[in-house]
Design an enzyme around this catalytic site. Structure first.
Site, PDB file in Angstrom:
ATOM      1  N   ASP A  65      18.929 -51.871 -11.294  1.00 48.82           N
ATOM      2  CA  ASP A  65      19.004 -51.731  -9.836  1.00 48.82           C
ATOM      3  C   ASP A  65      19.262 -53.100  -9.209  1.00 48.82           C
ATOM      4  O   ASP A  65      18.623 -54.082  -9.576  1.00 48.82           O
ATOM      5  CB  ASP A  65      17.695 -51.161  -9.274  1.00 48.82           C
ATOM      6  CG  ASP A  65      17.446 -49.740  -9.737  1.00 48.82           C
ATOM      7  OD1 ASP A  65      18.417 -49.039 -10.076  1.00 48.82           O
ATOM      8  OD2 ASP A  65      16.267 -49.340  -9.767  1.00 48.82           O
TER       9      ASP A  65
ATOM     10  N   ASN B 157      15.694 -50.608 -15.510  1.00 50.12           N
ATOM     11  CA  ASN B 157      15.069 -49.292 -15.664  1.00 50.12           C
ATOM     12  C   ASN B 157      14.957 -48.916 -17.142  1.00 50.12           C
ATOM     13  O   ASN B 157      15.687 -49.443 -17.972  1.00 50.12           O
ATOM     14  CB  ASN B 157      15.895 -48.226 -14.929  1.00 50.12           C
ATOM     15  CG  ASN B 157      16.068 -48.563 -13.460  1.00 50.12           C
ATOM     16  OD1 ASN B 157      15.098 -48.833 -12.767  1.00 50.12           O
ATOM     17  ND2 ASN B 157      17.306 -48.588 -13.004  1.00 50.12           N
TER      18      ASN B 157
ATOM     19  N   ASN C 180      21.766 -48.508  -8.064  1.00 53.43           N
ATOM     20  CA  ASN C 180      21.711 -48.306  -9.521  1.00 53.43           C
ATOM     21  C   ASN C 180      23.077 -48.372 -10.207  1.00 53.43           C
ATOM     22  O   ASN C 180      24.055 -47.785  -9.737  1.00 53.43           O
ATOM     23  CB  ASN C 180      21.052 -46.946  -9.785  1.00 53.43           C
ATOM     24  CG  ASN C 180      20.852 -46.699 -11.254  1.00 53.43           C
ATOM     25  OD1 ASN C 180      21.670 -46.040 -11.890  1.00 53.43           O
ATOM     26  ND2 ASN C 180      19.783 -47.235 -11.812  1.00 53.43           N
TER      27      ASN C 180
END
Ligand SMILES: *[C@@H]1O[C@H](CO)[C@@H](O)[C@H](O)[C@H]1NC(C)=O
Ligand SMILES: *[C@@H]1O[C@H](CO)[C@@H](O)[C@H](O)[C@H]1NC(C)=O
Length: 143
Positions: free
Chosen positions: A67, A61, A74
């Site tokens: 993730d 991310n 996460n």
């Protein structure tokens, strides 16, 4: 050499891509049908859009978190990958979310939905599953 090839195979066999119905049956066996009011079809739908049922899925991310696995859990909040801050609310190493020992990921997903956001924590659920007719996700699976 044969021994090395065998070991390599064992290491790779650790990850797994499920079919839709295989995954629906696994989720049902782990008590996910109706868990926290969430239907089996919703769990299957979110897994489809998050990872295509692949336990080895990893995505990075923009905030530096990552993730992991079939539910794309996460690292900022739920597991520890040794990189950056984490609440590690599932008390696990993120790499444990990537194997075919899927009880770890399923228990962590149960922890996620017990939070106030519930299943809304998953963007894929909000975008692809929420308020939709999801009967096709479990159709023909005998669940
Ligand atoms: C998680 O497990 C992996 C593989 O077993 C290991 O290499 C890594 O150091 C562990 N990370 C943390 C943060 O404990
Ligand atoms: C959902 O879709 C299925 C088939 O695609 C259909 O049979 C069913 O009636 C639909 N349910 C609702 C509530 O619309």
């Amino acid at each position: 050499m044969r021994c090395l090839v065998f070991l390599l195979f064992v290491a790779l066999a650790n990850a797994r891509v499920y079919t839709r119905c295989e995954w629906a049956r696994v989720l049902k066996n782990y008590g996910m049908d109706g868990y926290h009011g969430i239907s089996l079809a919703e769990w299957v739908c979110l897994s489809q859009w998050e990872s295509s049922y692949n336990t080895a899925a990893i995505n990075h991310n923009t905030d530096g978190s990552t993730d992991y696995g079939i539910f794309q859990i996460n690292s900022r909040w739920w597991c520890n990958n040794g990189r950056g801050r984490t609440s590690n609310a599932c008390h696990i190493n993120c790499s444990e979310l990537l194997t075919d020992n899927v009880g770890v990921a399923i228990n962590c997903a149960k922890r996620v939905v017990r939070d106030p956001n519930g299943i809304g924590a998953w963007v894929a659920w909000r975008n692809h599953c929420k308020n939709r007719n999801l009967s096709s996700y479990v159709a023909g699976c005998g669940v």
